[in-house]
Scaffold this active site. Structure first.
Site, PDB file in Angstrom:
ATOM      1  N   HIS A   1       0.796  -1.226   0.000  1.00  0.00           N
ATOM      2  CA  HIS A   1       0.000   0.000   0.000  1.00  0.00           C
ATOM      3  C   HIS A   1       0.830   1.280   0.000  1.00  0.00           C
ATOM      4  CE1 HIS A   1      -3.785  -1.982   0.169  1.00  0.00           C
ATOM      5  NE2 HIS A   1      -3.589  -2.532   1.358  1.00  0.00           N
TER       6      HIS A   1
ATOM      7  N   ARG B   1       6.598  -6.364   3.454  1.00  0.00           N
ATOM      8  CA  ARG B   1       5.254  -6.819   3.087  1.00  0.00           C
ATOM      9  C   ARG B   1       5.157  -6.761   1.573  1.00  0.00           C
ATOM     10  NH1 ARG B   1      -0.664  -4.599   4.939  1.00  0.00           N
ATOM     11  NH2 ARG B   1      -0.012  -2.691   3.873  1.00  0.00           N
TER      12      ARG B   1
ATOM     13  N   GLU C   1      -7.131 -11.499   7.197  1.00  0.00           N
ATOM     14  CA  GLU C   1      -7.829 -10.213   7.132  1.00  0.00           C
ATOM     15  C   GLU C   1      -9.141 -10.274   6.360  1.00  0.00           C
ATOM     16  OE1 GLU C   1      -5.200  -7.475   5.120  1.00  0.00           O
ATOM     17  OE2 GLU C   1      -4.459  -9.018   3.770  1.00  0.00           O
TER      18      GLU C   1
ATOM     19  N   ASP D   1      -8.716  -4.105   7.208  1.00  0.00           N
ATOM     20  CA  ASP D   1      -9.329  -5.005   6.229  1.00  0.00           C
ATOM     21  C   ASP D   1     -10.246  -6.012   6.912  1.00  0.00           C
ATOM     22  OD1 ASP D   1      -8.633  -4.415   3.488  1.00  0.00           O
ATOM     23  OD2 ASP D   1      -6.567  -4.788   4.046  1.00  0.00           O
TER      24      ASP D   1
END
Length: 253
Positions: free
Chosen positions: A46, A71, A147, A173
């Site tokens: 993200h 990540r 999530e 999420d």
């Protein structure tokens, strides 16, 4: 091979305090690493970080004892393998929803015969040491993000996959998946119940559990619950919060 302090801290019964990196800068990563975080996670999902920026950030982190984690954007073998080849000592993979997803994650992050990771640790041997190929399978930490509602339905099947080290909860999420407000800390009751359930099942399967937080007091409370890895604060959020504090002090608001 260089030790993975995530494993060392866990074996000593301590929780890992993790910071988050969304700014594509080796210098800001170096500044963060020198503040004493146990680990720092470079966010390729993200944030605005690309692969080349990530490599420089991992190099900057390696000037300290802080553990470099990445990540990845998705459950994709190339992204996972290249992050590990660049020297990540832990990988967090989003949207692991089924046992098959978890099996793929373990396969992509382990060398044969335990997995299908292709051999080419170009920078990883510089960071980890000459014996990296022999020790990597037992040193790298692999996190599966839990999530989604589908992941909750398949939770025990996911957690039972051999070779998976830990899970990581993304409260926002998870909140959206349960029809609630997407927040880190002050989650709605159904999300809190889900968090407690995920933690309990992870412990039952002998896995470590991590979670994203917005405030230190919440991270402390979650460590007290039993979480082994808590994230609090990203470079971007800390930059914004620090700027706001200075300006409010000056302008008297």
């Amino acid at each position: 091979m260089r030790e993975n302090r995530l494993r060392t801290l866990w074996q000593a019964g301590q929780a890992v305090v993790n910071g988050w990196l969304a700014v594509p800068s080796s210098f800001s990563a170096e500044v963060m690493a020198h503040q004493g975080w146990d680990s720092l996670t470079v966010d390729l999902q993200h944030g605005v970080v690309d692969y080349q920026a990530m490599v420089g950030m991992l190099q900057a982190i390696s000037t300290t004892a802080t553990v470099p984690v990445v990540r990845v954007p998705w459950l994709e073998p190339g992204a996972l393998m290249k992050a590990l080849d660049a020297g990540a000592y832990g990988v967090i993979c989003p949207m692991v929803n089924t046992r098959e997803d978890a099996q793929k994650l373990v396969a992509y992050t382990h060398y044969a015969p335990r997995g299908t990771r292709s051999f080419g640790p170009v920078r990883a041997t510089l960071y980890g040491g000459a014996d990296y190929p022999q020790q990597a399978n037992d040193t790298i930490v692999t996190f599966a993000m839990i999530e989604t509602a589908q992941a909750l339905d398949n939770l025990d099947a996911i957690l039972s996959v051999e070779g998976l080290d830990a899970i990581y909860i993304g409260p926002s999420d998870l909140s959206l998946a349960l029809g609630c407000r997407p927040v880190f800390d002050d989650v709605d009751p159904p999300v809190q119940q889900a968090i407690e359930h995920i933690l309990a099942r992870a412990k039952a399967h002998g896995l470590r559990a991590g979670i994203h937080n917005g405030a230190p007091e919440v991270a402390k409370a979650r460590v007290a619950m039993g979480f082994d890895f808590v994230t609090m604060g990203s470079d971007a959020r800390l930059l914004a919060a620090g700027s706001q504090q200075l300006l409010q002090g000056f302008r008297g608001r």
